[in-house]
Design a protein around this motif. Structure first.
Motif, PDB file in Angstrom:
ATOM      1  N   ASP A  58       0.941  -1.190   0.151  1.00  0.00           N
ATOM      2  CA  ASP A  58      -0.301  -0.090  -0.021  1.00  0.00           C
ATOM      3  C   ASP A  58       0.918   1.070  -0.307  1.00  0.00           C
ATOM      4  O   ASP A  58       2.122   1.331  -0.489  1.00  0.00           O
ATOM      5  CB  ASP A  58      -1.321  -0.159   1.310  1.00  0.00           C
ATOM      6  N   PRO A 109      -0.670  -3.905  -6.531  1.00  0.00           N
ATOM      7  CA  PRO A 109      -0.863  -2.880  -5.606  1.00  0.00           C
ATOM      8  C   PRO A 109      -2.124  -3.504  -4.424  1.00  0.00           C
ATOM      9  O   PRO A 109      -3.053  -3.896  -5.054  1.00  0.00           O
ATOM     10  CB  PRO A 109      -1.090  -1.324  -5.385  1.00  0.00           C
ATOM     11  N   ASP A 154      -7.108   0.475  -5.970  1.00  0.00           N
ATOM     12  CA  ASP A 154      -7.288   0.556  -7.446  1.00  0.00           C
ATOM     13  C   ASP A 154      -7.980   1.841  -7.521  1.00  0.00           C
ATOM     14  O   ASP A 154      -7.458   2.797  -5.979  1.00  0.00           O
ATOM     15  CB  ASP A 154      -8.213  -0.849  -7.046  1.00  0.00           C
ATOM     16  N   GLN A 204      -4.227   3.970  -6.637  1.00  0.00           N
ATOM     17  CA  GLN A 204      -3.206   3.115  -7.436  1.00  0.00           C
ATOM     18  C   GLN A 204      -2.449   4.406  -9.015  1.00  0.00           C
ATOM     19  O   GLN A 204      -1.434   3.743  -8.400  1.00  0.00           O
ATOM     20  CB  GLN A 204      -3.631   2.124  -7.838  1.00  0.00           C
ATOM     21  N   ARG A 249       1.881   4.440  -8.255  1.00  0.00           N
ATOM     22  CA  ARG A 249       2.164   4.744  -9.414  1.00  0.00           C
ATOM     23  C   ARG A 249       2.713   5.555 -10.435  1.00  0.00           C
ATOM     24  O   ARG A 249       4.770   5.325 -10.272  1.00  0.00           O
ATOM     25  CB  ARG A 249       1.398   3.958 -10.230  1.00  0.00           C
ATOM     26  N   THR A 253      -2.375  -6.174 -11.755  1.00  0.00           N
ATOM     27  CA  THR A 253      -3.586  -6.156 -10.491  1.00  0.00           C
ATOM     28  C   THR A 253      -3.414  -7.298  -9.979  1.00  0.00           C
ATOM     29  O   THR A 253      -4.972  -7.340  -9.079  1.00  0.00           O
ATOM     30  CB  THR A 253      -4.927  -5.952 -11.666  1.00  0.00           C
TER      31      THR A 253
END
Length: 464
Positions: free
Chosen positions: A406, A432, A435, A439, A443, A462
């Protein structure tokens, strides 16, 4: 939409079975123009029908044997049987007699029996006599929690067994000697009290010389002494309970390569350093009563320096104490797997562990949920001192996989440390836990980090 015209007219003989014409190579001897109304399975060999019913639950397999005369002997020809008393006859009248009759018919065949699973509600000794006659190779026996539930005497008559699984719910009776089972290569004992079976394993290793795999699951153990000579290759101790003065001693097993140790931990460990282990899984849980850090340190020092190593959260947290754990050298570890809890400081606990594993080539970090409260690190607190320890450079690290990481401070800092201190890194895969927008933010932050290795590729996935 009307679909009545699509249904065959049974009165006119237009059935699916009637449309089937058996081939000559099925052994029926019927030409293409004859036998238009024969059973489509008529030409199947008995072995094929037995293989079909072996994939069914026992209740359905018994029903299938009553379909026609052709199917009557299919159950007796099955190479694998699953005889579950509770599932087959949950609430039928005289179900014990019905189960005994059905099981006897199923075991009365002459075809070789490869696998047999028995979940009984009492003594059913005649099943093992029939299974022994058919040369059963793999046997799984479930016995309920009852004082009357004992191992059938004819179990030892199954001398062709290569795999034996005994799931005995709190079985307190001493286990019999398995010396007649000389072909046994795998033994799985579950929910068995081994506190009073001092010479059981000595007798086991002396007679079952082909034993390669031993699994002890949820057993109650006092002293576990495993001494060779033995060809044991894999040893698993899963979620066992221990007496107050418990101990594990392993020696004279030159072929032992895999050790899986999870759940509670014994008080003492005496493991021969001459054992050449390749894979060690230490999923030790934190003790609730008294601390056992010294016992864990001695255990990891004796068996942890292997090629493949997996550690639980509590094991990883101990490496944050440099004074006591700096002497634990794990320079032979090439593939390291870390299971950490979802707490804000858990991810950074991996960094001091890497200083003890200077030759790691592949690193996998997986985050699991926890009920513990999240503890935050101060701005210049212990977490940053851990990351800044000397010797944290991973010169041989080529691949990293981080699952369900996370955007917490420690999770991001661990990614930053790995990219900064891995000059030979080739690929980093991140799965991760968030979402959507979170996310995307995570990123962008990761892709802006400085990488020591110019060939490092960061990939986001994913799925784990």
């Amino acid at each position: 939409m009307r679909t009545k015209h699509l249904i065959p007219n049974h009165a006119a003989g237009l059935t699916y079975a009637g449309a089937y014409v058996p081939r000559d190579d099925y052994g029926s001897g019927v030409g293409a123009g004859d036998g238009g109304g024969r059973d489509p399975f008529e030409g199947f060999p008995e072995e094929v029908l037995g293989l079909i019913v072996s994939r069914l639950p026992f209740r359905s397999a018994v029903s299938a044997s009553a379909v026609s005369r052709r199917w009557r002997g299919a159950l007796a020809a099955a190479p694998a049987l699953d005889l579950d008393f509770a599932a087959a006859f949950p609430a039928a009248p005289r179900r014990r007699a019905a189960f005994a009759a059905a099981a006897s018919d199923a075991l009365s065949g002459s075809a070789p029996l490869r696998r047999l699973r028995l979940a009984l509600d009492g003594l059913f000794d005649q099943a093992f006599a029939a299974a022994a006659a058919r040369g059963v190779e793999r046997l799984e026996l479930h016995l309920p929690r009852s004082r009357l539930a004992v191992l059938p005497p004819s179990l030892l008559a199954c001398t062709s067994l290569t795999s034996l699984t005994l799931l005995l719910d709190h079985y307190a009776v001493p286990l019999p000697s398995l010396s007649p089972l000389t072909r046994l290569s795998r033994l799985h004992l579950a929910a068995v009290s081994l506190a009073g079976n001092g010479g059981f394993f000595d007798d086991l290793f002396s007679h079952c010389t082909q034993l390669h795999d031993l699994v002890l699951e949820q057993c109650h153990i006092g002293v576990l002494c495993l001494a060779g000579p033995s060809r044991l290759c894999s040893l698993a101790i899963k979620d066992c309970s221990w007496t107050q003065e418990s101990s594990i001693a392993v020696s004279e097993m030159p072929e032992l390569r895999i050790l899986r140790y999870s759940g509670a931990m014994a008080s003492r460990h005496t493991i021969n350093l001459g054992i050449s282990l390749d894979e060690v899984l230490l999923a030790i849980e934190k003790p609730q009563v008294r601390p056992q850090e010294a016992t864990l340190r001695d255990l990891i020092a004796s068996v942890g320096n292997v090629r493949n190593l997996l550690l639980s959260p509590w094991c990883i947290e101990q490496f944050a104490r440099p004074d006591e754990w700096s002497k634990v050298k794990l320079d032979k570890v090439r593939r390291l797997t870390c299971i950490i809890e979802r707490r804000e400081e858990s991810a950074l606990a991996v960094a001091p562990l890497l200083t003890n594993c200077p030759n790691v080539e592949e690193l996998s970090v997986s985050v699991v949920p926890t009920q513990c409260k999240r503890r935050r690190c101060s701005g210049d607190g212990e977490c940053h001192r851990v990351v800044g320890r000397k010797g944290a450079t991973m010169k041989h690290l080529r691949g990293v996989r981080m699952e369900y990481i996370d955007e917490s401070r420690s999770g991001f800092e661990l990614v930053k440390v790995l990219l900064k201190n891995s000059p030979t890194l080739e690929i980093m895969t991140i799965v991760p836990s968030m979402d959507g927008l979170e996310q995307a933010k995570f990123r962008r932050r990761v892709l802006k980090l400085r990488k020591t290795s110019q060939n490092a590729s960061i990939q986001f996935s994913t799925t784990g």
